[in-house]
Design a protein around this motif. Structure first.
Motif, short mmCIF file in Angstrom:
data_model
loop_
_atom_site.label_atom_id
_atom_site.label_comp_id
_atom_site.label_asym_id
_atom_site.label_seq_id
_atom_site.Cartn_x
_atom_site.Cartn_y
_atom_site.Cartn_z
N SER A 1 0.84 -1.19 0.00
CA SER A 1 0.00 0.00 0.00
C SER A 1 0.88 1.24 0.00
O SER A 1 1.96 1.25 0.58
CB SER A 1 -0.88 0.05 1.26
OG SER A 1 -1.79 -1.01 1.25
N ASP B 1 0.35 5.74 0.15
CA ASP B 1 -0.61 6.84 0.33
C ASP B 1 -0.77 7.70 -0.91
O ASP B 1 -1.85 8.17 -1.21
CB ASP B 1 -0.17 7.74 1.49
CG ASP B 1 -0.30 7.05 2.83
OD1 ASP B 1 -1.15 6.15 2.97
OD2 ASP B 1 0.47 7.39 3.74
N SER C 1 -9.27 1.86 -7.24
CA SER C 1 -7.90 1.78 -6.73
C SER C 1 -6.92 2.25 -7.80
O SER C 1 -7.16 2.08 -9.00
CB SER C 1 -7.55 0.34 -6.36
OG SER C 1 -8.35 -0.10 -5.30
N ILE D 1 -3.12 1.65 -9.18
CA ILE D 1 -2.08 0.64 -9.11
C ILE D 1 -0.92 0.99 -10.02
O ILE D 1 -1.06 1.71 -11.01
CB ILE D 1 -2.62 -0.77 -9.47
CG1 ILE D 1 -3.12 -0.83 -10.92
CG2 ILE D 1 -3.68 -1.22 -8.49
CD1 ILE D 1 -3.47 -2.24 -11.40
N LEU E 1 -0.14 -0.01 -4.51
CA LEU E 1 -1.59 0.13 -4.54
C LEU E 1 -2.02 1.28 -3.64
O LEU E 1 -1.64 1.34 -2.47
CB LEU E 1 -2.21 -1.19 -4.04
CG LEU E 1 -3.69 -1.27 -3.86
CD1 LEU E 1 -4.38 -1.37 -5.21
CD2 LEU E 1 -4.04 -2.49 -3.02
N GLU E 2 -2.79 2.20 -4.22
CA GLU E 2 -3.40 3.29 -3.46
C GLU E 2 -4.90 3.10 -3.51
O GLU E 2 -5.50 3.16 -4.59
CB GLU E 2 -3.01 4.65 -4.04
CG GLU E 2 -3.64 5.82 -3.34
CD GLU E 2 -3.35 7.16 -4.02
OE1 GLU E 2 -4.17 8.08 -3.85
OE2 GLU E 2 -2.34 7.26 -4.75
N THR E 3 -5.50 2.83 -2.36
CA THR E 3 -6.95 2.64 -2.33
C THR E 3 -7.64 3.95 -1.99
O THR E 3 -7.06 4.81 -1.34
CB THR E 3 -7.35 1.55 -1.31
OG1 THR E 3 -6.87 1.91 -0.03
CG2 THR E 3 -6.79 0.20 -1.71
#
Length: 140
Positions: free
Chosen positions: A93, A95, A121, A123, A137-139
């Protein structure tokens, strides 16, 4: 039944120093420990005659990434794409994926620029110096 819990995610590498540098300096993972293991018990456990392993453990925010360089070195696997059966990747993950992407050294191979998936998301897939796939990955 014995309870299992995660201890680490391991990646075998050919050049431990170069790969540690990537995960430490590019992705910012602190090195927790570095050590070597050898002997008959180790060689038998990993099923590699006369094996010695040089290890580095890095802290990826709650996940221990274990990099290991073996002697003798086995044959290198060919680079894989994410859709090949048996393919693997490390996922982390982040930010601000765009900021991280902009800060990457020009030598870091990425599969594309950051993309937004239909789930919302963001990616980014890149390769470490050994060719292993790493997903950022930034959700939302």
């Amino acid at each position: 039944m014995t309870e299992l819990s995660a201890h680490h995610v391991g990646v075998t590498v050919a050049d431990l120093e170069q790969t540690v540098k990537f995960y430490r300096d590019t992705l910012g993972f602190p090195v927790e420990s570095e050590f070597s293991v050898s002997g008959e018990a180790f060689a038998t456990a990993v099923d590699v005659e006369s094996a010695t392993g040089r290890f580095a453990h890095l802290d990826a925010g709650g996940v221990r990434v274990e990099l290991v360089e073996y002697e003798p070195e086995g044959e290198r696997e060919r680079e894989s794409s994410v859709n090949q059966p048996g393919a693997k990747h490390l996922g982390f993950s982040v930010d601000d994926i765009d900021s991280l992407y902009e800060s990457l050294d020009g030598q870091v191979e990425t599969l594309s620029e950051p993309r937004t998936t239909d789930t919302g998301s963001r990616i980014l897939f890149l390769r470490d110096p050994e060719g292993n796939l790493v997903e950022l990955l930034e959700t939302s």
